[in-house]
Design a protein around this motif. Structure first.
Motif, PDB file in Angstrom:
ATOM      1  N   ASP A 119      90.249  67.019 -15.402  1.00 31.19           N
ATOM      2  CA  ASP A 119      89.648  66.149 -16.413  1.00 31.19           C
ATOM      3  C   ASP A 119      89.219  64.843 -15.763  1.00 31.19           C
ATOM      4  OD1 ASP A 119      88.941  65.043 -18.853  1.00 31.19           O
ATOM      5  OD2 ASP A 119      90.982  64.431 -19.334  1.00 31.19           O
ATOM      6  N   SER A 120      88.046  64.346 -16.118  1.00 33.40           N
ATOM      7  CA  SER A 120      87.564  63.102 -15.529  1.00 33.40           C
ATOM      8  C   SER A 120      87.954  61.874 -16.339  1.00 33.40           C
ATOM      9  CB  SER A 120      86.033  63.143 -15.415  1.00 33.40           C
ATOM     10  OG  SER A 120      85.477  63.180 -16.714  1.00 33.40           O
ATOM     11  N   ASP A 138      81.042  59.721 -16.218  1.00 39.05           N
ATOM     12  CA  ASP A 138      80.584  61.084 -16.504  1.00 39.05           C
ATOM     13  C   ASP A 138      81.770  61.876 -17.056  1.00 39.05           C
ATOM     14  OD1 ASP A 138      79.146  63.458 -16.546  1.00 39.05           O
ATOM     15  OD2 ASP A 138      79.655  63.929 -14.465  1.00 39.05           O
ATOM     16  N   ARG A 140      83.654  64.793 -18.115  1.00 39.44           N
ATOM     17  CA  ARG A 140      83.510  66.217 -17.789  1.00 39.44           C
ATOM     18  C   ARG A 140      84.893  66.839 -17.661  1.00 39.44           C
ATOM     19  NH1 ARG A 140      79.962  69.481 -15.902  1.00 39.44           N
ATOM     20  NH2 ARG A 140      78.294  68.068 -15.349  1.00 39.44           N
ATOM     21  N   VAL A 169      82.282  65.589 -24.456  1.00 39.33           N
ATOM     22  CA  VAL A 169      82.673  65.888 -23.074  1.00 39.33           C
ATOM     23  C   VAL A 169      81.943  67.137 -22.603  1.00 39.33           C
ATOM     24  CG1 VAL A 169      84.620  66.509 -21.581  1.00 39.33           C
ATOM     25  CG2 VAL A 169      84.939  64.848 -23.426  1.00 39.33           C
ATOM     26  N   LEU A 170      81.306  67.039 -21.423  1.00 36.07           N
ATOM     27  CA  LEU A 170      80.660  68.201 -20.819  1.00 36.07           C
ATOM     28  C   LEU A 170      81.745  69.098 -20.231  1.00 36.07           C
ATOM     29  CD1 LEU A 170      77.785  66.345 -18.946  1.00 36.07           C
ATOM     30  CD2 LEU A 170      77.652  67.546 -21.130  1.00 36.07           C
ATOM     31  N   HIS A 171      81.434  70.383 -20.089  1.00 39.51           N
ATOM     32  CA  HIS A 171      82.434  71.280 -19.508  1.00 39.51           C
ATOM     33  C   HIS A 171      81.782  72.287 -18.564  1.00 39.51           C
ATOM     34  CE1 HIS A 171      81.034  73.927 -22.761  1.00 39.51           C
ATOM     35  NE2 HIS A 171      81.483  74.914 -22.011  1.00 39.51           N
ATOM     36  N   GLU A 172      82.628  72.802 -17.695  1.00 42.17           N
ATOM     37  CA  GLU A 172      82.212  73.835 -16.750  1.00 42.17           C
ATOM     38  C   GLU A 172      83.378  74.805 -16.620  1.00 42.17           C
ATOM     39  OE1 GLU A 172      81.212  74.296 -11.977  1.00 42.17           O
ATOM     40  OE2 GLU A 172      81.274  72.302 -12.887  1.00 42.17           O
TER      41      GLU A 172
END
Length: 186
Positions: A119-120, A138, A140, A169-172
């Protein structure tokens, strides 16, 4: 799916509860026998109601309703053990919703795979206005799923992460070949 159980008896036949005069009447006994046949599934269900409410014992088709009752959504493609675990942990999952721990527990329950989350974000308290924000700008989250290829459906995990993480929140999602899984396969 619920179906009728043929010849399901009742532990409380209505005919035996009638006064002795009516027990000698064949028509009254046939009517009570018909009512017994109609009421037997209801009585059997009520006698076993606790089994329907316990996620470990609930019939698979009833588990989806139970999940909706506790505010969880299940995918019919999940293994039944994972669906049961997710419903059983509903309170814990709701309490930790939106956190790294909550996301990890939810994904582990749903997939049965090892989950690592990077987690950022960050949290800090400051009495000084306009100070630097904690973490990265950022926002993410990276989810690493440790499993043998083919054991976990990545589009399903993507959907679960999108539903469980905070919307901004962006995710990958990354599939990591689990070393232990390769050793177990040998």
């Amino acid at each position: 799916m619920r179906v009728a159980a043929p010849d399901l008896g009742t532990p409380y036949p209505l005919g035996t509860l009638l006064p002795p005069v009516l027990q000698e009447d064949a028509v009254a006994m046939r009517i009570t026998a018909a009512l017994d046949e109609v009421l037997a599934p209801v009585i059997a269900t009520l006698d076993c109601l606790w089994c329907y409410i316990d996620p470990a014992l609930a019939p698979p088709d009833f588990l989806d309703w139970l999940a909706g009752w506790v505010g969880m959504s299940l995918d019919e493609n999940w293994l039944i053990e994972h669906r049961r675990a997710t419903v059983a942990r509903a309170v814990e999952l709701h309490r930790a919703r939106g956190t790294v721990r909550g996301l990890r527990v939810y994904l582990e329950s749903a997939t049965g795979a090892g989950i690592e989350i990077v987690d950022s974000g960050g949290v800090a308290v400051s009495t000084t206005p306009d100070c630097a924000l904690p973490g990265n700008a950022d926002l993410r989250v990276v989810v690493r799923v440790s499993s043998r290829p083919g054991d976990v459906d990545l589009p399903t995990v993507e959907k679960l992460v999108a539903e469980a993480k905070p919307a901004h929140v962006l995710h990958e999602v990354q599939l990591v070949d689990d070393e232990r899984a390769r050793l177990d396969a040998r």
